[in-house]
Design an enzyme around this catalytic site. Structure first.
Site, mmCIF file in Angstrom:
data_model
loop_
_atom_site.group_PDB
_atom_site.id
_atom_site.type_symbol
_atom_site.label_atom_id
_atom_site.label_comp_id
_atom_site.label_asym_id
_atom_site.label_seq_id
_atom_site.Cartn_x
_atom_site.Cartn_y
_atom_site.Cartn_z
ATOM 1 N N ARG A 77 0.849 -1.187 0.000
ATOM 2 C CA ARG A 77 0.000 0.000 0.000
ATOM 3 C C ARG A 77 0.886 1.239 0.000
ATOM 4 O O ARG A 77 1.740 1.399 0.875
ATOM 5 C CB ARG A 77 -0.898 -0.013 1.243
ATOM 6 C CG ARG A 77 -1.648 1.289 1.442
ATOM 7 C CD ARG A 77 -2.628 1.231 2.630
ATOM 8 N NE ARG A 77 -3.294 2.514 2.760
ATOM 9 C CZ ARG A 77 -3.109 3.376 3.764
ATOM 10 N NH1 ARG A 77 -2.296 3.069 4.771
ATOM 11 N NH2 ARG A 77 -3.736 4.530 3.787
ATOM 12 N N HIS A 121 -2.740 11.016 0.812
ATOM 13 C CA HIS A 121 -2.178 10.789 2.148
ATOM 14 C C HIS A 121 -1.481 12.092 2.569
ATOM 15 O O HIS A 121 -0.273 12.133 2.759
ATOM 16 C CB HIS A 121 -1.217 9.601 2.133
ATOM 17 C CG HIS A 121 -0.904 9.012 3.485
ATOM 18 N ND1 HIS A 121 -1.005 7.673 3.772
ATOM 19 C CD2 HIS A 121 -0.461 9.591 4.630
ATOM 20 C CE1 HIS A 121 -0.637 7.447 5.033
ATOM 21 N NE2 HIS A 121 -0.300 8.607 5.576
ATOM 22 N N GLU A 167 -7.066 8.486 6.465
ATOM 23 C CA GLU A 167 -7.317 9.120 7.762
ATOM 24 C C GLU A 167 -7.794 10.563 7.694
ATOM 25 O O GLU A 167 -7.110 11.481 8.177
ATOM 26 C CB GLU A 167 -6.053 9.049 8.636
ATOM 27 C CG GLU A 167 -5.513 7.644 8.831
ATOM 28 C CD GLU A 167 -4.353 7.592 9.818
ATOM 29 O OE1 GLU A 167 -3.791 8.650 10.151
ATOM 30 O OE2 GLU A 167 -4.014 6.490 10.269
ATOM 31 N N ASN A 296 -7.060 2.023 10.059
ATOM 32 C CA ASN A 296 -5.716 2.174 10.623
ATOM 33 C C ASN A 296 -5.876 2.207 12.135
ATOM 34 O O ASN A 296 -6.670 2.996 12.662
ATOM 35 C CB ASN A 296 -5.051 3.474 10.168
ATOM 36 C CG ASN A 296 -4.702 3.457 8.687
ATOM 37 O OD1 ASN A 296 -4.871 2.439 8.006
ATOM 38 N ND2 ASN A 296 -4.217 4.580 8.179
ATOM 39 N N TYR A 298 -3.792 1.966 16.009
ATOM 40 C CA TYR A 298 -2.504 1.987 16.703
ATOM 41 C C TYR A 298 -2.564 1.751 18.216
ATOM 42 O O TYR A 298 -1.672 1.147 18.772
ATOM 43 C CB TYR A 298 -1.781 3.315 16.431
ATOM 44 C CG TYR A 298 -1.198 3.384 15.028
ATOM 45 C CD1 TYR A 298 0.091 2.933 14.769
ATOM 46 C CD2 TYR A 298 -1.957 3.853 13.964
ATOM 47 C CE1 TYR A 298 0.617 2.953 13.483
ATOM 48 C CE2 TYR A 298 -1.437 3.882 12.665
ATOM 49 C CZ TYR A 298 -0.145 3.426 12.437
ATOM 50 O OH TYR A 298 0.368 3.438 11.166
ATOM 51 N N GLU A 369 -3.240 -0.104 8.205
ATOM 52 C CA GLU A 369 -2.038 0.273 8.962
ATOM 53 C C GLU A 369 -2.170 -0.237 10.388
ATOM 54 O O GLU A 369 -3.246 -0.147 10.983
ATOM 55 C CB GLU A 369 -1.850 1.799 9.073
ATOM 56 C CG GLU A 369 -1.330 2.465 7.842
ATOM 57 C CD GLU A 369 -1.180 3.983 8.013
ATOM 58 O OE1 GLU A 369 -0.909 4.445 9.146
ATOM 59 O OE2 GLU A 369 -1.356 4.686 7.013
ATOM 60 N N TRP A 423 6.187 12.833 10.007
ATOM 61 C CA TRP A 423 5.446 14.082 10.123
ATOM 62 C C TRP A 423 6.083 15.058 11.121
ATOM 63 O O TRP A 423 7.279 15.321 11.010
ATOM 64 C CB TRP A 423 3.972 13.763 10.437
ATOM 65 C CG TRP A 423 3.406 12.769 9.449
ATOM 66 C CD1 TRP A 423 3.002 11.489 9.696
ATOM 67 C CD2 TRP A 423 3.219 12.951 8.016
ATOM 68 N NE1 TRP A 423 2.581 10.876 8.526
ATOM 69 C CE2 TRP A 423 2.700 11.744 7.498
ATOM 70 C CE3 TRP A 423 3.428 14.015 7.120
ATOM 71 C CZ2 TRP A 423 2.401 11.567 6.131
ATOM 72 C CZ3 TRP A 423 3.127 13.839 5.765
ATOM 73 C CH2 TRP A 423 2.622 12.636 5.294
ATOM 74 N N PHE A 431 9.241 3.631 12.570
ATOM 75 C CA PHE A 431 8.135 2.668 12.474
ATOM 76 C C PHE A 431 8.447 1.504 11.531
ATOM 77 O O PHE A 431 7.620 0.627 11.336
ATOM 78 C CB PHE A 431 6.872 3.363 11.939
ATOM 79 C CG PHE A 431 6.042 4.084 12.968
ATOM 80 C CD1 PHE A 431 4.991 3.435 13.609
ATOM 81 C CD2 PHE A 431 6.286 5.417 13.291
ATOM 82 C CE1 PHE A 431 4.208 4.090 14.546
ATOM 83 C CE2 PHE A 431 5.497 6.083 14.231
ATOM 84 C CZ PHE A 431 4.462 5.419 14.859
HETATM 85 C C1 GBH Z 1 -0.816 7.098 10.802
HETATM 86 O O1 GBH Z 1 -1.583 7.972 11.579
HETATM 87 C C2 GBH Z 1 -0.476 7.738 9.479
HETATM 88 O O2 GBH Z 1 -1.373 7.307 8.470
HETATM 89 C C3 GBH Z 1 0.936 7.499 9.021
HETATM 90 O O3 GBH Z 1 1.257 8.380 7.980
HETATM 91 C C4 GBH Z 1 1.886 7.659 10.194
HETATM 92 O O4 GBH Z 1 3.224 7.594 9.833
HETATM 93 C C5 GBH Z 1 1.558 6.559 11.179
HETATM 94 O O5 GBH Z 1 0.230 6.606 11.559
HETATM 95 C C6 GBH Z 1 2.388 6.629 12.461
HETATM 96 O O6 GBH Z 1 2.115 7.789 13.178
HETATM 97 O O7 GBH Z 1 -2.085 10.367 21.685
HETATM 98 O O8 GBH Z 1 -1.593 8.187 22.548
HETATM 99 O O9 GBH Z 1 -3.866 8.784 22.187
HETATM 100 C C7 GBH Z 1 -1.714 7.637 12.950
HETATM 101 C C8 GBH Z 1 -2.973 8.181 13.610
HETATM 102 C C9 GBH Z 1 -3.925 9.212 15.514
HETATM 103 C C10 GBH Z 1 -2.715 7.208 15.832
HETATM 104 C C11 GBH Z 1 -3.721 9.617 16.925
HETATM 105 C C12 GBH Z 1 -2.502 7.554 17.304
HETATM 106 C C13 GBH Z 1 -3.158 9.123 19.111
HETATM 107 C C14 GBH Z 1 -2.434 8.289 20.107
HETATM 108 N N1 GBH Z 1 -2.827 8.422 15.021
HETATM 109 N N2 GBH Z 1 -3.479 8.482 17.824
HETATM 110 S S1 GBH Z 1 -2.502 8.950 21.762
#
Ligand code: GBH
Length: 463
Positions: A77, A121, A167, A296, A298, A369, A423, A431
């Site tokens: 992707r 993106h 996102e 996505n 995390y 993701e 970013w 990562f």
């Molecule tokens: C993605 O976004 C992006 O698509 C990608 O480009 C980026 O490199 C990758 O993640 C890694 O960052 O403050 O502890 O509650 C991630 C979206 C949104 C995930 C906010 C974590 C907050 C965590 N993020 N979220 S916290």
């Protein structure tokens, strides 16, 4: 030793994004993007890092794809940089940009790797921002659909898996609400809702175009949204309601219009006039506009009913504009954390998948993701990163459990193929499953990738 086997046809891959890996920002006729501008503004990106070179993928894509092939990866992707294809946002097509992606796609297909292409993106052509206010302009859907049209036309003979937006929550909340992502707006939180609104309309318009004009290409198209899980702090009804409200403000914001035809009622009630309204034509265009559910994911936080009114707009990680949803977020101190300070909570992924399955009536889901940042040194040519291996193993095990519970999960893309530009954190967060040495551009396969490559090839996790 037993094995957790995934369904037949399960899609396995890794993911990247154009601005994070390509570099070559002034080559091949590319125009500037909002991220180029933000990187050159002091105080916005750590160390004033920028994407000028990044992983130099613009020049090294053939080697990168050979490495993917060697590792047995089956899908990839990546995103197209709009300013490479239409440098001024709308108008003239840059044939050099088209040729670059065309070659990259051919190279993937030659390697037996299926391309999954994200149209947007986050690297918006700068002109659309400086001259036209970017995502909050009601003409955004027209610009986006015109750009998508060029992509479907030029690449759709070979690309069968399209993702319109990556996102939109991040583009809206981080870009227009909190202001930590380009274009770093923080004038008025209403702008976050305005940006989200035009993003959804743009997504709907591009999908409508694909389905009407490119039906013969027989591909599928969807959107990718991000969501962190919200676990109620206690089983009190008020905390359960807070967690549910928080998820509706996070994911329901973008998915309810697509699966149900409008924003969640709780958002309409709590945001009031600052939440734009869809016309009937918009609703009809957006409802049903995703062939699959791109997710996505995390991390996880605990959600509870606030004891006093939430007034902060930028509570870390909040799934929306904090003061509007009025939810308090906390963490369990026993949870492990990654280098981003994000909590490692594998079971949160299974609960989220189940929540999506129930709320949106059992859609086919692709995790587009999932991953973690850990900085591990390369010693004697080896990058041994057991924490990342454990992260993937535990999340994949939890997701396998969700499949066993009936969730229609059809694929998984690890973020990210290689270390890249993170970013506002610049190059400080890694990562990748492949280590990038930014001074030599050497790629070193991490031990976690060796493990992942086995998972992909055997379609199973060895327990
Ligand atoms: C993605 O976004 C992006 O698509 C990608 O480009 C980026 O490199 C990758 O993640 C890694 O960052 O403050 O502890 O509650 C991630 C979206 C949104 C995930 C906010 C974590 C907050 C965590 N993020 N979220 S916290």
């Amino acid at each position: 030793m037993s094995k957790l086997v995934f369904p037949d046809q399960f899609v396995w891959g890794t993911a990247t994004a154009s601005y994070q890996i390509e570099g070559g920002v002034r080559e091949g006729g590319r125009g500037p993007s909002i991220w180029d501008a933000v990187c050159y503004t002091p105080g916005r990106v750590l160390n004033m890092d920028n994407g000028d070179v990044a992983c130099d993928h613009f020049h090294r894509f053939k080697d990168d794809i050979s490495l993917m092939k060697e590792l047995g990866l089956k899908a990839y992707r990546f995103s197209l940089a709009w300013p490479r294809i239409i440098p001024a946002g709308f108008g003239d097509v840059n044939e050099q940009g088209v040729a670059f992606y065309s070659e990259l796609i051919d190279c993937l297909l030659d390697a037996g790797i299926t391309p999954w292409v994200t149209l947007y993106h986050w690297d918006l052509p700068l002109v659309l921002q400086t001259e036209f206010d970017g995502l909050i302009n009601p003409d955004f859907p027209d610009w986006f659909a015109a750009y998508a049209d060029v992509c479907f036309d030029r690449f759709g003979d070979r690309v069968k898996n399209w993702i319109t937006l990556n996102e939109p929550w991040c583009s809206s909340v981080l870009g227009y609400g909190i202001g930590v992502h380009a274009p770093c707006r923080k004038m008025d939180t209403a702008e976050a809702y305005m940006a989200a609104h035009q993003l959804l309309r743009g997504h709907g318009k591009a999908v409508q175009l694909y389905r009407s004009k490119y039906q013969s290409q027989a591909g599928s198209i969807g959107i990718t949204n991000n969501c962190d899980w919200r676990e109620p702090l206690t089983d009190a009804i008020t905390d359960q309601a807070a967690a549910q409200r928080s998820l509706e403000f996070f994911l329901g914001w973008f998915c309810d219009p697509i699966y149900k035809g409008d924003y969640p009622q709780v958002m309409r009630d709590m945001v009031g006039d600052r939440l734009p309204k869809f016309t009937d034509a918009d609703k009809a265009m957006i409802k049903g506009s995703s062939d699959f559910f791109g997710l996505n994911h995390y991390t996880t936080m605990l959600a509870s009913e606030p004891t006093e009114q939430v007034v902060e707009r930028n509570i870390a990680g909040n799934g929306g504009i904090s003061e509007d949803q009025n939810v308090t977020l906390t963490e369990d101190p026993s949870w492990q954390k990654t280098d981003m300070d994000w909590n490692v909570v594998p079971w949160g992924s299974a609960k989220l998948l189940k929540w999506i399955d129930e709320r949106y009536d059992h859609p086919p889901i692709y995790v587009t993701e999932n991953g973690c940042a850990y900085d591990v040194p390369v010693i004697d040519g080896v990058c041994d990163d057991p924490q990342r291996l454990d992260f993937f193993k535990s999340y994949l095990t939890a997701m396998h459990g969700a499949i066993a519970d009936g969730v229609d999960l059809r694929g998984y893309f690890a973020w990210s193929f290689m270390d890249n530009f993170e970013w506002s954190w610049g190059y400080t967060k890694r990562f990748g499953l492949v280590h990038t040495d930014y001074s030599t551009q050497q790629r070193i396969v991490k031990n976690s990738m060796k493990w992942y490559s086995q998972v992909v090839q055997s379609n199973a996790i060895a327990e």
